[in-house]
Enzyme design. Sequence first.
Site, short mmCIF file in Angstrom:
data_model
loop_
_atom_site.label_atom_id
_atom_site.label_comp_id
_atom_site.label_asym_id
_atom_site.label_seq_id
_atom_site.Cartn_x
_atom_site.Cartn_y
_atom_site.Cartn_z
N ARG A 173 30.74 32.22 36.23
CA ARG A 173 29.28 32.32 36.32
C ARG A 173 28.79 33.73 35.95
O ARG A 173 27.82 34.22 36.53
CB ARG A 173 28.77 31.98 37.73
CG ARG A 173 29.17 30.66 38.27
CD ARG A 173 28.56 29.46 37.56
NE ARG A 173 29.23 28.29 38.05
CZ ARG A 173 30.34 27.81 37.51
NH1 ARG A 173 30.86 28.34 36.42
NH2 ARG A 173 30.93 26.76 38.02
N SER A 226 23.98 25.01 43.59
CA SER A 226 24.73 25.83 44.54
C SER A 226 24.08 27.19 44.68
O SER A 226 23.86 27.88 43.70
CB SER A 226 26.17 26.00 44.06
OG SER A 226 26.82 24.75 44.07
N GLU A 297 24.70 32.85 43.86
CA GLU A 297 24.84 32.48 42.45
C GLU A 297 23.44 32.40 41.82
O GLU A 297 23.26 32.70 40.64
CB GLU A 297 25.54 31.12 42.35
CG GLU A 297 25.65 30.60 40.93
CD GLU A 297 26.44 29.31 40.84
OE1 GLU A 297 27.47 29.18 41.56
OE2 GLU A 297 26.05 28.42 40.07
C1 LIG Z 1 20.91 19.95 41.07
C2 LIG Z 1 21.54 21.15 40.41
C3 LIG Z 1 22.88 21.14 40.13
C4 LIG Z 1 23.48 22.24 39.50
N1 LIG Z 1 24.81 22.19 39.23
C5 LIG Z 1 25.39 23.23 38.59
C6 LIG Z 1 26.78 23.20 38.26
O1 LIG Z 1 27.48 22.23 38.53
N2 LIG Z 1 27.31 24.26 37.63
C7 LIG Z 1 26.57 25.35 37.30
O2 LIG Z 1 27.10 26.30 36.70
N3 LIG Z 1 25.25 25.42 37.61
C8 LIG Z 1 24.65 24.39 38.25
N4 LIG Z 1 23.32 24.45 38.56
C9 LIG Z 1 22.57 25.68 38.28
C10 LIG Z 1 21.84 25.70 36.93
O3 LIG Z 1 21.50 24.38 36.52
C11 LIG Z 1 22.67 26.37 35.85
O4 LIG Z 1 22.95 27.72 36.16
C12 LIG Z 1 21.94 26.31 34.50
O5 LIG Z 1 22.82 26.67 33.46
C13 LIG Z 1 20.72 27.24 34.46
O6 LIG Z 1 19.97 26.94 33.30
P1 LIG Z 1 18.40 27.19 33.28
O7 LIG Z 1 17.94 26.97 31.89
O8 LIG Z 1 17.73 26.40 34.32
O9 LIG Z 1 18.38 28.73 33.65
P2 LIG Z 1 17.25 29.54 34.45
O10 LIG Z 1 17.34 29.26 35.90
O11 LIG Z 1 15.95 29.35 33.78
O12 LIG Z 1 17.80 31.02 34.18
C14 LIG Z 1 19.03 31.41 34.77
C15 LIG Z 1 19.41 32.80 34.20
O13 LIG Z 1 19.70 32.66 32.82
C16 LIG Z 1 18.83 33.49 32.05
N5 LIG Z 1 18.49 32.74 30.84
C17 LIG Z 1 17.95 31.49 30.77
N6 LIG Z 1 17.79 31.12 29.48
C18 LIG Z 1 18.23 32.17 28.74
C19 LIG Z 1 18.33 32.41 27.34
N7 LIG Z 1 17.94 31.50 26.44
N8 LIG Z 1 18.84 33.60 26.92
C20 LIG Z 1 19.24 34.54 27.80
N9 LIG Z 1 19.17 34.37 29.15
C21 LIG Z 1 18.67 33.20 29.60
C22 LIG Z 1 17.63 33.75 32.93
O14 LIG Z 1 16.98 34.97 32.56
C23 LIG Z 1 18.27 33.80 34.30
O15 LIG Z 1 18.84 35.07 34.55
C24 LIG Z 1 22.70 23.37 39.18
C25 LIG Z 1 21.34 23.37 39.47
C26 LIG Z 1 20.76 22.27 40.07
C27 LIG Z 1 19.29 22.28 40.34
#
Ligand SMILES: Cc1cc2nc3c(=O)[nH]c(=O)nc-3n(C[C@H](O)[C@H](O)[C@H](O)COP(=O)(O)OP(=O)(O)OC[C@H]3O[C@@H](n4cnc5c(N)ncnc54)[C@H](O)[C@@H]3O)c2cc1C
Length: 309
Positions: A173, A226, A297
Amino acid sequence: MDMAETRHFRQLRGALVADAPLARYTSWRAGGRAQLLFLPADRDDLAVFLRQLPPAMPLTVLGLGSNTLVRDGGIAGAVVVTHSPGAALAVADGLIYADAAVASPKLARFAAIHGCAGAEFLAGVPGTVGGALAMNAGCYGGETWTYVVRVEVLTRAGVFEVRTPADYRIGYRSVHRADGAPPDGIFTAAWFRFPPGDAAAARARIRELLARRIAAQPLDQPNAGSVFRNPPGDHAARLIESCGLKGFAIGDAQVSAKHANFIVNPRRTARAADIEALIFHVQRVVRERTGVLLEPEVRIIGARAQEGE
Ligand SMILES: Cc1cc2nc3c(=O)[nH]c(=O)nc-3n(C[C@H](O)[C@H](O)[C@H](O)COP(=O)(O)OP(=O)(O)OC[C@H]3O[C@@H](n4cnc5c(N)ncnc54)[C@H](O)[C@@H]3O)c2cc1C
């Protein structure tokens, strides 16, 4: 923030809004406002925006906000929300190309349909490909960067660069620049190489993984997945549950009774401050009772609300 700042920008095709609420752009459905919110039409539109963004203006990127807590006082500067339902996915030269604005579950299904194995884990990660790259999202033994051949990054100055995994130090992560430089730029696209597989088997695996999630996670209530990383050799959920914290609430934020490493906002009325207080309450209690310091996380950003806000 007045309208003058939105008038500073020219030739944008996406929506630009001053003083915009961000709760609807985060999966916790909580938190404050953005001084300036931009929803780019596509990568080129984002580049046009960045080239006009005053250098002193802070820039924050969100994909689907599924790993982010925005504090109630909101975010100063510009917030770019990249997710776009129409963003591109393609097969090219044996690789899968994905715009970073694509939702990760869509990439998982696209890869499966095109006879690839390995991407199934992304079906249950409800963020964007950009968020998966930034977080090195993973689960069930899969991790995003395992399959990355190259990425496209848009720098703060609005210039596109292509980088490879060798340019990054990839961990659990965590994704840092290999040369120690501070994080810069926005991921705008990635090319993945997934091993060949069987489309029907991949789709069956997606169904199986989603069923496991539905059984174990409170997906019907706003959450951010998480909250804490798993400490080496253990599970955050097990530690939290062992401290009797399942169901514990601060304000309208609650440790899920279904999965102890999830914090939920069941009535959509929780303040970000409640969620944050609960995160650190859980951390403190687990530390006192087990000796393990859980590391969040989720990313917590923005300003605390002023008194009386
Ligand atoms: C129900 C649920 C289940 C989940 N299960 C998992 C799992 O199994 N494994 C896991 O790893 N995560 C999990 N997550 C967490 C999350 O979905 C992941 O971390 C996901 O990859 C985040 O993507 P996002 O676009 O929503 O990021 P955001 O929350 O919008 O951003 C997260 C971080 O990434 C940065 N970021 C976003 N987009 C970009 C970009 N294009 N360029 C540079 N930086 C960027 C942001 O600035 C921020 O620091 C879960 C979340 C939920 C709600």
